[in-house]
Scaffold this active site. Structure first.
Site, short mmCIF file in Angstrom:
data_model
loop_
_atom_site.label_atom_id
_atom_site.label_comp_id
_atom_site.label_asym_id
_atom_site.label_seq_id
_atom_site.Cartn_x
_atom_site.Cartn_y
_atom_site.Cartn_z
NE ARG A 276 13.00 -2.43 -0.35
CZ ARG A 276 12.13 -2.07 0.48
NH1 ARG A 276 11.26 -1.06 -0.09
NH2 ARG A 276 12.02 -1.98 1.77
CD GLU A 278 10.13 -0.60 -5.47
OE1 GLU A 278 10.17 0.53 -5.24
OE2 GLU A 278 9.76 -1.32 -4.49
NE ARG A 284 5.69 7.29 -3.20
CZ ARG A 284 4.52 6.82 -2.31
NH1 ARG A 284 4.51 7.57 -1.01
NH2 ARG A 284 3.90 6.05 -2.78
CG HIS A 285 9.79 5.00 -5.71
ND1 HIS A 285 8.47 5.71 -5.90
CD2 HIS A 285 9.37 3.94 -4.82
CE1 HIS A 285 7.65 4.89 -5.34
NE2 HIS A 285 8.12 3.82 -4.82
CD GLU A 427 5.42 3.65 3.14
OE1 GLU A 427 6.51 3.43 3.87
OE2 GLU A 427 5.44 3.36 2.01
CB SER A 430 5.63 -0.34 5.67
OG SER A 430 4.69 -1.52 5.28
NE ARG A 478 9.51 7.35 0.50
CZ ARG A 478 8.88 6.52 -0.08
NH1 ARG A 478 7.71 6.11 0.32
NH2 ARG A 478 9.14 5.71 -1.23
#
Length: 504
Positions: A276, A278, A284-285, A427, A430, A478
């Site tokens: 990812r 991001e 948490r990333h 979360e 998903s 996670r």
């Protein structure tokens, strides 16, 4: 920093200890530095694991290999603590008919973290040795050899890395290693008992994931990580040069696990790297993490899949508590945490019910608005207080906040047959029923303004008949972070990757 004469190698320092005394040293064959092990010869010797040394071995002479954790010389004796993975034992080198003064002196000069082979007699400890995991026994050393010496100056001391993040009254004055220091010296940091335990529990999550799904009739598959288009339809992808064109690192195995369903595999899962792009520097990333993904054909309602995934998590939570109680206790010693609570079957709430619970707490949100990270946490606390569970499922998300391949709710087109799952208010999965009709999929692709040519093979997979199906993607690191209450996903990624770190 560890002390020592940095002008000499560990071998030179240790060899010099015995060089002046070999003439009168009756024990000189019982200690020293072994030649480099190059598999020149086979030695018929059993090495006993530190964790297996107990009262049953009392009065037996054994060989042990481990790291020198701590040493303390005092006159004619030297106390050592030998560490192997999460287990530690005290060893005593004491002048006697088999042990000379030079041998004691040699033992006292071995550098911390060196790997050593020790022969010794197992004896019962006069009083419990509280600083070691093997409290009731110790080793009376008869031979000691250095297998692989550590440099005298360590960039990170194990005892510093073993302290809790939040200083206790006992450790308030002691040095603490910050996260960057730990990660810069990750090989040493990973030697701590807590880290040894964390990655055994992580392996347990993967095994429980596999075993549970295998028992339910799933097939493990492996999917490409180099793909022609963004699998989530967004811009957060790593672009790579692919010969004379460009490609992307997969954001998920989404397209391929769905294509496997279209190919009649029925139920599939995959474990693999997910990328990812991001620029999120949060707790948490990660830019690369391990995805636990599954996809499943169902009969008539996607809740068949939701219930399957809910039971999967229940089995993982049960299995961790049953099989890894020792490891969890070791982790909790450094990182205290409330035990993880869950209910069976898993709690499922609709998105509207979640918004109503937030509204009762004074937090107003639009019906088609996505939950913020903070609102997820608040809702998690509300659910824990009301339903006594750290794990729950939130169903029927607004369609506007979900990917293009999500099936709309048949009763209200503003909502969707999609769901997220949460642990401790964050979360961790998903998922959704997927659009399995090619015409409806094309409409959704156009609505999201995605280049149809780039995902033609994906759309074509649904032109020739495909069973209704649903699934989800789980972030391994996670899940482990939240189950153990570790507070940062970098603690559960062995060599984490984030926007600011691509080494070691």
């Amino acid at each position: 920093m560890a002390s020592g004469d940095s002008s000499k190698t560990p071998q030179e320092q240790q060899q010099n200890v015995g060089s002046t005394t070999h003439e009168e040293d009756f024990a000189q064959g019982n200690y020293g530095i072994l030649p480099l092990i190059q598999s020149k010869e086979k030695i018929d010797r059993q090495l006993i694991s530190v964790r297996d040394i107990n009262e049953k071995l009392a009065k037996q002479t054994i060989w042990v290999r481990g790291r020198l954790h701590i040493s303390r010389g005092k006159g004619k004796q030297c106390f050592l603590v030998i560490r192997h993975q999460s287990a530690t034992i005290q060893a005593v080198v004491c002048v006697n008919e088999n042990v000379s003064k030079p041998m004691v002196k040699f033992a006292a000069t071995i550098t911390k973290e060196s790997i050593i082979d020790v022969q010794g007699e197992v004896t019962l400890a006069p009083t419990p040795i509280e600083s070691c995991t093997q409290k009731d026994v110790e080793l009376q050393v008869t031979k000691i050899f250095v297998v692989s010496p550590a440099e005298p100056r360590l960039p990170l001391l194990i005892e510093d890395a073993m302290r809790p993040d939040e200083p206790t009254s006992e450790s308030a004055q002691a040095p603490h290693a910050n996260q960057d220091t730990r990660l810069d010296n990750r090989v040493i940091d990973l030697r701590t008992p807590a880290n040894q335990a964390i990655y055994r529990v992580e392996a347990g999550v993967c095994k429980l994931f596999r075993d549970t799904l295998d028992a339910k009739g799933f097939v493990e598959i492996h999917t490409p990580k180099i793909i022609s288009a963004a699998s989530e339809g967004g811009a957060n992808v790593f672009q790579v040069t692919y010969f004379k064109s460009n490609a992307y690192l997969a954001q998920s195995p989404q397209f391929y696990k769905q294509m496997a369903i279209a190919a009649d595999f029925g139920k599939v899962y995959t474990i693999g790297a997910v990328f990812r792009a991001e620029d999120s520097n949060t707790h948490r990333h990660l830019t690369e993490f391990v995805g636990l993904d599954l996809e499943m054909a169902f009969g008539y309602h996607y809740h068949e899949v939701v219930n399957t995934i809910g039971d999967l998590f229940t089995q993982i939570f049960k299995g961790l508590a049953e099989r890894f109680a020792t490891e969890i206790a070791i982790i909790n010693k450094q990182f205290p945490c409330e035990p993880f609570e869950f209910v069976e079957p898993a709690l499922r709430l609709e998105y509207k019910e979640g918004l109503a619970l937030l509204a009762e707490a004074g937090i107003q949100m639009g019906s088609e608005e996505d939950l913020t990270t903070e609102n997820e946490r608040i809702l998690g606390r509300i659910v824990k207080a009301k339903y006594h569970t750290d794990f729950y499922i939130l169903d029927k998300y607004p369609l506007a906040v979900r990917p293009f391949y999500t099936m709309p709710d048949p009763d209200n087109p503003k909502y969707s047959n999609s769901y997220d799952m949460f642990m401790r208010g964050e979360e961790i999965l998903s998922g959704a029923q997927r659009v399995h009709d090619a015409q409806l999929l094309l409409e959704r692709v156009k609505h999201h303004k995605i280049n149809i040519d780039q995902i033609k093979s994906y759309i074509d997979a649904f032109r020739y008949g495909c069973p209704p199906h649903a699934g989800g993607g789980i972030g391994l690191e996670r899940v482990l972070m939240l189950y153990l209450g570790l507070g940062n996903v970098r603690k559960t990624s062995m060599f984490p990757r984030d926007p600011k770190r691509i080494t070691p």
